[in-house]
Design an enzyme around this catalytic site. Sequence first.
Site, PDB file in Angstrom:
ATOM      1  N   CYS A   1       0.810  -1.228   0.000  1.00 33.63           N
ATOM      2  CA  CYS A   1       0.000   0.000   0.000  1.00 33.63           C
ATOM      3  C   CYS A   1       0.846   1.283   0.000  1.00 33.63           C
ATOM      4  CB  CYS A   1      -0.949  -0.004   1.191  1.00 33.63           C
ATOM      5  SG  CYS A   1      -0.199  -0.473   2.748  1.00 33.63           S
TER       6      CYS A   1
ATOM      7  N   HIS B   1      -2.879   6.589   3.788  1.00 33.89           N
ATOM      8  CA  HIS B   1      -1.494   6.636   4.263  1.00 33.89           C
ATOM      9  C   HIS B   1      -0.875   7.945   3.794  1.00 33.89           C
ATOM     10  CE1 HIS B   1      -2.072   2.649   5.541  1.00 33.89           C
ATOM     11  NE2 HIS B   1      -1.303   1.979   4.719  1.00 33.89           N
TER      12      HIS B   1
END
Lengths: 345, 345, 345, 345
Positions: free
Chosen positions: A148, A237
């Site tokens: 990710c 994120h």
Amino acid sequence: MLKAAVLGATGMVGQIFIRLLNGHPWFEVTAVAASERSSGLKYSEAANWKLSTPIPENVADLEVLDVTPKAVKNVDLVFSALPADVAGKVEEDFAKAGYVVLSNASAHRMEPDVPLLNPEVNGDHISLIEEQRRKRKWDGAIVTNPNCSTAILTLALKPLYDGFGINRVIVSTMQALSGAGYPGVASLDIVDNVIPFIRNEEEKMQSESLKILGTPSKPADFKVSASCHRVATLDGHIEAVFTELKHEADPESVAKAMSSFVGEPQKLKLPTAPAKPIVVKKEEDRPQVRLDRMEGNGMSAVVGRIRKDPALGGVKFIVLGHNTIRGAAGCSILNAEYLKAKKYL
Amino acid sequence: MLKAAVLGATGMVGQIFIRLLNGHPWFEVTAVAASERSSGLKYSEAANWKLSTPIPENVADLEVLDVTPKAVKNVDLVFSALPADVAGKVEEDFAKAGYVVLSNASAHRMEPDVPLLNPEVNGDHISLIEEQRRKRKWDGAIVTNPNCSTAILTLALKPLYDGFGINRVIVSTMQALSGAGYPGVASLDIVDNVIPFIRNEEEKMQSESLKILGTPSKPADFKVSASCHRVATLDGHIEAVFTELKHEADPESVAKAMSSFVGEPQKLKLPTAPAKPIVVKKEEDRPQVRLDRMEGNGMSAVVGRIRKDPALGGVKFIVLGHNTIRGAAGCSILNAEYLKAKKYL
Amino acid sequence: MLKAAVLGATGMVGQIFIRLLNGHPWFEVTAVAASERSSGLKYSEAANWKLSTPIPENVADLEVLDVTPKAVKNVDLVFSALPADVAGKVEEDFAKAGYVVLSNASAHRMEPDVPLLNPEVNGDHISLIEEQRRKRKWDGAIVTNPNCSTAILTLALKPLYDGFGINRVIVSTMQALSGAGYPGVASLDIVDNVIPFIRNEEEKMQSESLKILGTPSKPADFKVSASCHRVATLDGHIEAVFTELKHEADPESVAKAMSSFVGEPQKLKLPTAPAKPIVVKKEEDRPQVRLDRMEGNGMSAVVGRIRKDPALGGVKFIVLGHNTIRGAAGCSILNAEYLKAKKYL
Amino acid sequence: MLKAAVLGATGMVGQIFIRLLNGHPWFEVTAVAASERSSGLKYSEAANWKLSTPIPENVADLEVLDVTPKAVKNVDLVFSALPADVAGKVEEDFAKAGYVVLSNASAHRMEPDVPLLNPEVNGDHISLIEEQRRKRKWDGAIVTNPNCSTAILTLALKPLYDGFGINRVIVSTMQALSGAGYPGVASLDIVDNVIPFIRNEEEKMQSESLKILGTPSKPADFKVSASCHRVATLDGHIEAVFTELKHEADPESVAKAMSSFVGEPQKLKLPTAPAKPIVVKKEEDRPQVRLDRMEGNGMSAVVGRIRKDPALGGVKFIVLGHNTIRGAAGCSILNAEYLKAKKYL
């Protein structure tokens, strides 16, 4: 419409696959598979559904199958949201059985004949499929999407790498809770806290980045150092990136290079491709996780605060991306679209 | 007992000063001063007290004075928790009136004749007081403590600087809400969010670090780049630090150098000096903000995850410190203790 | 299309009005007004826009006007998101100038000739407009929507009131941060905390509930006691409700009465009316704030855990609603749609 | 010094027992026991220690024993932090073996011959020990402390019950994460959320309250209805309480009755007894969870906002208590002290 199976369908990433594929113009989920515990149950009974939109009707009543090519039949492609320890063997079984497997698992990512595909960045890596089929003697294929944090980082680095050259990258992440799956991080561990450790994450960022930005046969040759941290956000994120570049670069030129960047998915107008792979924010305090994570329906990297780096000489900046969309299921779906456009499906 | 005044006593840092000085063996708060809005009220009426321990009894009933040497009388030293824009002039007035001012404000920190004191790191900078008195023709003195993030960082860097030499430092912070004062950050801005911007913080870290680690007359000559971010923790700034060192250093040697480090405050057994200025944690997921911020009563830097840095060649690590204690009021109090031990008070 | 002005357009509720009216089939925002500080600026400069969707293009460039009928011209209706202390006078000025004002402010809510309208519950209260015009000698009108918590509560109580009769209601709320506006609650006050006090909220719930569930001329005659608390959620007020009913009621009958309830807005198919004003969840741990607050696009009350109340003899249950949509701007817009359908616009 | 064993020592409540007993003037932890998984390990290896203070030195190296009287020897009393499903049988085994077991588990709480002891409230219930021994033919004893929310509630209700009589109590709780143990509530379930359901909690509050406030032989006869909710706080349960009283009571009289209330533990000056079992706060927005949960070292109930209840006629108020101290381990330790003072140990 191509028929798609989702392996590991009941977990967090599996649920995101199912939500994102709902109403997809090319792919339809017709099979769901998961571990023995769930197998045989209706999907709506097996999944501890944690999203705020309901389970798509066409999936809710599907019977959960075993994660074997024998059980999962009559599909045209396979998405894998399996845990890493299971994915290795199972994905190979599906590839042997002739399926193209789009995998979010880390098991095969670093194998030299497996594309680690972030399609705006390294679409040309799909040429590895031929090598993979030849070497492994199977008709299917395994195509993986990056970790990710790495998917988000490499998207932002691509125009830097192409336009200015990169010597060194330092990255410090602040990662969301959904990245740890469900139940994942205990609430007692994260309220009023930061956990400065995510197992294997730094290693993945450091190795995957180089594979993605390299050629199909050779990793890029710059240096990467990552420090990864968990914070109390739900999704998204955000990463502080510091770079040493080969060529002089002022922040304005970098902003322009990022903002104008498009990849093949944009040129091919793939359904899941965001109009702008990189959105550059001009406000001094953006990107912010909650406000900006859904840019490009969660498929864009959102960059801000591009400024000179006084220690490394290049630029430093902030990049944000949606970890379960661009960083996982969304990237896998975009990969599938890209493979279809390139006649691999 | 020396009598102490706290300027800016009603704000967040002022409150921490008052709590930390409660029961102090050498100093007693006998005067509190704040802006006109509060002046004339009882302290307990003027302060919107936000700490979970009650207002110390001897302070609760003090009348809040104007922040002028005329109003604040009969004290032996002055702690300043004034906002930066007010501190510049007011602190000079007190120094002219003969007071030693221990200031948490940034106004005078970077002036060449003002000690920017983190006493385990650069206790010898107090020699600047003589120069200051000579040049400014006053009998008092202004002694400042570093910016919160910088106090924590430089404590951790000191043994690296002395033992291995530093070429470059990259630091990415995750800073607590109390660092913004009260009311500070709106809750709507931080729940499920990270704000990747704190005004002037990066500049402070980049300049103050060099002054602190330099000699009294010359800043250190390495390079620093900071990226500063606000996260939803109450207290405790945690920082990811990446270094390029002059000499080869393996993580074990660095851990040893940090763990065994002591400064003058420890040798002098100053009341607020922590037994260990740097506590090195061995667990793979520490330091954590909530669990470790009170190490050394909030006066220690807590370091963990010391590892090789694959991009810069030195080491990278995590450091945590309590921003309102080591990073503000606690450091100022330790500075006062140090000045007293050195006969400046 | 009717042209709409939004008064108090730069604040939190003003922003929600603008977002919800974006793309509305009947109303278009053509004027925005706010306090002197913003007046004269472009809306995009004046508003500290805090929503994750961008400012609608047609509004971004509007000049912010003064909140006077003289400045705000050429509109067909007026939405008011003004603070209570300003709203009283300003809304009267607009009504005198002939405008129908849909107000979210509390200033006029409890006046006997002002409809306090939650249209599924008391659509018939619009008959008060005639009385208001006659008594106040104006051509416009002021129509208010309830306090956020009360809008949600009364929606859930309506089928109980009609079907079983109510003697007493006890309600304990857990309210979201957006209910306090921006900047509103300081983050230092709410992380790891609950604040068991919201000024005037309990009084509003206790009085407004009775007006809404009564006839146009007479409040309902049951008793209400509220306790109101702020928790660290972004949006969505959730309430524990305990009732004593006039007639015996088992949970299943109550669930059925709630689930099948529709009001006039549903029959009239108003654009903002949710298909189901009350959604009843069957899972033992629902409704949950984050998962369920957007039911009916934020316009439904979501009820769950209907069970016998062992102290009051009636039923107790949980109700959740979106405080800035059903509890504020969304309700006001639904009121406007209802007035239009009833030929008041 | 009496030697104490802690059963279930590695879990959340077990850890609190060990922290609270550290430095206790009467009791010393000399044995720790836990499930098979931990048995044989050193305590410091077996416990996933989650407190910000370190493991007490005398406990860190203890070997974790099996939870059987055979394995746990040479102790004078036994604290049980076992999970409910294990506690039933194990605690009986220890009682049979002659030990007095102070249990935090719910297994035996509602048995008529087992004291459910909140010692300021119902110290006289220890007379049940004789009955228990006679009926069960054992020399030991099982003495339980209440469910966390109930311990806090009944402490606040005691002066109301004695002074004004109670007809009905409605209570709505906002409970902390530590109440669910570790790992307990997943972070993805509670950030920006409220979960309006805690299994069995309402039933416990409704039944235990009556047993505690009754005589040893007969439960109190008022009615209780509870609604229980999980919010994102770390420690401290806060409850909104609404009462119907037998006798007229104005808020001032209630505040006075609560504030002046003391029980036997105060008269006996037991080490863990707070000076004031009930602390009444006068500020309009208190008690607050984070600011007030440590009142009386976590052993006091903190009450505020006492006001007339317009629906029930009695008073309504807010009460806060520390769930793992007064609501669990602290109460058990106070019970042990009380038993010792009464010569049962």
